[in-house]
Scaffold this motif. Sequence first.
Motif, mmCIF file in Angstrom:
data_model
loop_
_atom_site.group_PDB
_atom_site.id
_atom_site.type_symbol
_atom_site.label_atom_id
_atom_site.label_comp_id
_atom_site.label_asym_id
_atom_site.label_seq_id
_atom_site.Cartn_x
_atom_site.Cartn_y
_atom_site.Cartn_z
ATOM 1 N N LYS A 20 0.935 -1.244 0.165
ATOM 2 C CA LYS A 20 -0.037 0.144 -0.098
ATOM 3 C C LYS A 20 0.702 1.376 -0.182
ATOM 4 O O LYS A 20 0.207 2.535 -0.239
ATOM 5 N N THR A 21 2.225 0.319 0.403
ATOM 6 C CA THR A 21 2.921 2.145 0.465
ATOM 7 C C THR A 21 2.992 2.874 -1.090
ATOM 8 O O THR A 21 3.548 3.920 -1.257
ATOM 9 N N VAL A 22 2.854 1.824 -2.256
ATOM 10 C CA VAL A 22 2.943 3.003 -3.229
ATOM 11 C C VAL A 22 2.059 3.904 -3.368
ATOM 12 O O VAL A 22 2.390 4.966 -4.594
ATOM 13 N N SER A 23 0.786 3.571 -2.403
ATOM 14 C CA SER A 23 -0.480 4.587 -2.512
ATOM 15 C C SER A 23 0.172 5.805 -2.428
ATOM 16 O O SER A 23 0.237 7.082 -2.560
ATOM 17 N N PHE A 24 0.808 5.618 -1.139
ATOM 18 C CA PHE A 24 1.097 7.079 -0.432
ATOM 19 C C PHE A 24 2.076 7.803 -1.057
ATOM 20 O O PHE A 24 2.030 9.055 -1.050
ATOM 21 N N GLU A 25 3.355 6.733 -1.012
ATOM 22 C CA GLU A 25 3.868 8.134 -2.875
ATOM 23 C C GLU A 25 3.282 8.700 -3.792
ATOM 24 O O GLU A 25 3.333 9.951 -4.235
ATOM 25 N N ILE A 26 2.062 8.175 -4.515
ATOM 26 C CA ILE A 26 1.323 8.572 -5.214
ATOM 27 C C ILE A 26 1.110 10.244 -4.537
ATOM 28 O O ILE A 26 1.180 10.913 -5.440
ATOM 29 N N ALA A 27 0.212 9.880 -3.405
ATOM 30 C CA ALA A 27 -0.772 10.954 -3.167
ATOM 31 C C ALA A 27 0.510 11.837 -2.502
ATOM 32 O O ALA A 27 0.170 13.397 -3.305
ATOM 33 N N GLU A 28 1.525 11.631 -2.265
ATOM 34 C CA GLU A 28 2.444 12.421 -1.849
ATOM 35 C C GLU A 28 3.300 13.016 -2.646
ATOM 36 O O GLU A 28 3.374 14.496 -2.417
#
Lengths: 409, 409
Positions: free
Chosen positions: B215-223
């Motif tokens: 799920k950290t891939v989504s955190f990065e996209i958003a940030e």
Amino acid sequence: MKNVLCAKCVRCGREYPATPDTTVCECGGILDICYDYEYIRSHVSREYYARCDEIGMWRYRAFLPVEESTPAPPLRVGASPLYEAPRLASQLSISRLWIKDDGLNPTASLKDRASSLAVAKAMEAGADTIACSSTGNAASSLAGNAAAAGMRTFIFVPSRAPIGKVAQLRIFGATVISVEGSYEDAFRLSAEAIDRYGWYNRNAAINPYLMEGKKTVSFEIAEQLGWNVPDYVAVSVGDGCTIAGVWKGFQDLHAAGLIDRLPRLLSVQAAGCYPINRAARSGAPWEPMPEDTIADSIAVGVPRNPDKAIRAIQNSHGLTIEVTDDEILDAMRLLGRTCGVFGEPAGVTALAGLVKASQNALLPDNASVAVIVTGNGLKDTANGIRAAGEPIHLPPDMTLLEEALKDVM
Amino acid sequence: MKNVLCAKCVRCGREYPATPDTTVCECGGILDICYDYEYIRSHVSREYYARCDEIGMWRYRAFLPVEESTPAPPLRVGASPLYEAPRLASQLSISRLWIKDDGLNPTASLKDRASSLAVAKAMEAGADTIACSSTGNAASSLAGNAAAAGMRTFIFVPSRAPIGKVAQLRIFGATVISVEGSYEDAFRLSAEAIDRYGWYNRNAAINPYLMEGKKTVSFEIAEQLGWNVPDYVAVSVGDGCTIAGVWKGFQDLHAAGLIDRLPRLLSVQAAGCYPINRAARSGAPWEPMPEDTIADSIAVGVPRNPDKAIRAIQNSHGLTIEVTDDEILDAMRLLGRTCGVFGEPAGVTALAGLVKASQNALLPDNASVAVIVTGNGLKDTANGIRAAGEPIHLPPDMTLLEEALKDVM
């Protein structure tokens, strides 16, 4: 370019204005870009970098020979990890050891640093087409960086280039000419074609800007170590541009007051092809050698940038070491098993040299060393399997599995 | 773990304490890690991340199910670039398009995010050996991340796994069992062996923590988008863990107040193997399918994590699209030539789906889309050549070169 003074011949000292299409000196010597370090000092400092949030090699733009208005090309080059490797350090009887994994660049090699700069300079020159010859990595990296910037590429590779690199080139849309013969043959044909068609020239031996991109690997190592410098930096050496760039990077930082000492270089070449090491040791002019090694990226019998490389090794009071193909394969396994990093043969040649230096007690006690891994092992998986062996092949049967695992449990 | 409430069955709702070796529910259902978002909100915010200087997925530790004292494993996972691709966007008639190149992870796939978490949980469980079955990327990523942490690995792959992935495994020192048969055969044998030998289990369908890494891939996209969320996120889907992880990531950020809306998912599978898409569309229970596609990483006929994936697609009001092998090969070329990014077949399947969605006008006008490239094309160079064609082979002769270039100049 307010930070650049001129381009100066390393052989005769003649100075030229640094224009985007500057190549070699009239005397045939390679040019070196000279900076105004007072100007750079007035723009960057350790505090500046502590606040800087640009990620990748373009955070060091103050040290790069580009116009202030030139945009950074699209691919995010640099920002590769620097891993401390304490278990491997103790195995090699070294005080501290760091692995710089430059195989994690966008096209999987350190050459992206040079290609990013090449694309920027081609934009300044108004070119829409770039060409180069390469043993593989410079080529695939140019093709990728140029494609992202919407430029066309013509690439000349020797026919021995591994399939991984050729696949990259084709995917990035390059027109690829696979030349039967040596790197030298590919280089000569590319030079002739560049003259004939007027493409922008990314050959690192001719284009003085590329080394200036490569030097950013040293900026990153120093900054990642909190502006401390290891005693030694180990580098795989082929054409000579990379080790010359590494040295220039540390010199730049020293001149700008960001670091307070310089490292010594550990120049590692393949035992089957070491013209630069031979010349650096003997002091005699370099002579061509055959290209007899699995480390294709550094199999360069006629180095195109020997002068800067030899000078860098000598000026740093460096060491020169040659390693066999078996030692290179051993280093691939060693790096993978202790650090989880998969380097291509040329990419781990520096580590193989460090192993040899350690075995022969060539380094002082308590030496600290940074090893640059210049390319990703995925570019040459055949040699990966050769280094590490085949898997256990089995039908899905537990009894057969238990039998097969008996020896390893 | 102060941020974690429990592990809850997605099928029957039963709750379990989240221990390091937690696997599936007694009813056979997969567990989902549940968080205390009030606790998380009190620890992170947009301001927190603006100041945070940790690079990579562990900067989001507040959202990860690990003890506060557990160290981040050595390899630097995540921090992959997000490129805006305006030329490709206009070619696809999309308002804005971003490419998340997760092939630039340490072992060259998104799976490193799961494996980093697996290694952390194995450390918490006191294990020194980890095992998994995988179509390739989960395996090589586990082997690399475990090797860097000094752990041993046993890996089960179907015999069709491409050489690039097998070479990685062997270089990282894994004991590799190449199982004749399908992914399902490899999975079953690994499950039996894990029972027999007591290894830590990294199978993503069994281990509820792995999705939490992904799920950290989504955190990065958003940030990377300044805490903005694209209208659609396109994901290649095989086992179902990745798309479920992507959805969980955005849900987490939403629950923690870091983003103010959720994206819709674009779930893309191969036309030769799409059990998850079929079930998500029909609402009927999923059924096994043959595994007939060149996209080996998503050729999963018996998905091991279908429940979370199907729910994610439906809850996001997502789209499901299937693409042929030829459309996948086209997407490899398209991505390489416009963005300088080389994805493996499964890695570009999401883009192939977006191309198809655009051709069939399935997206609203002015849609913004992020496409996740899940794996590096260097892992499967044979398909790279298949997609992009061979180079021009020539002896070093200018006349022959001019003849050969006549058509392309």
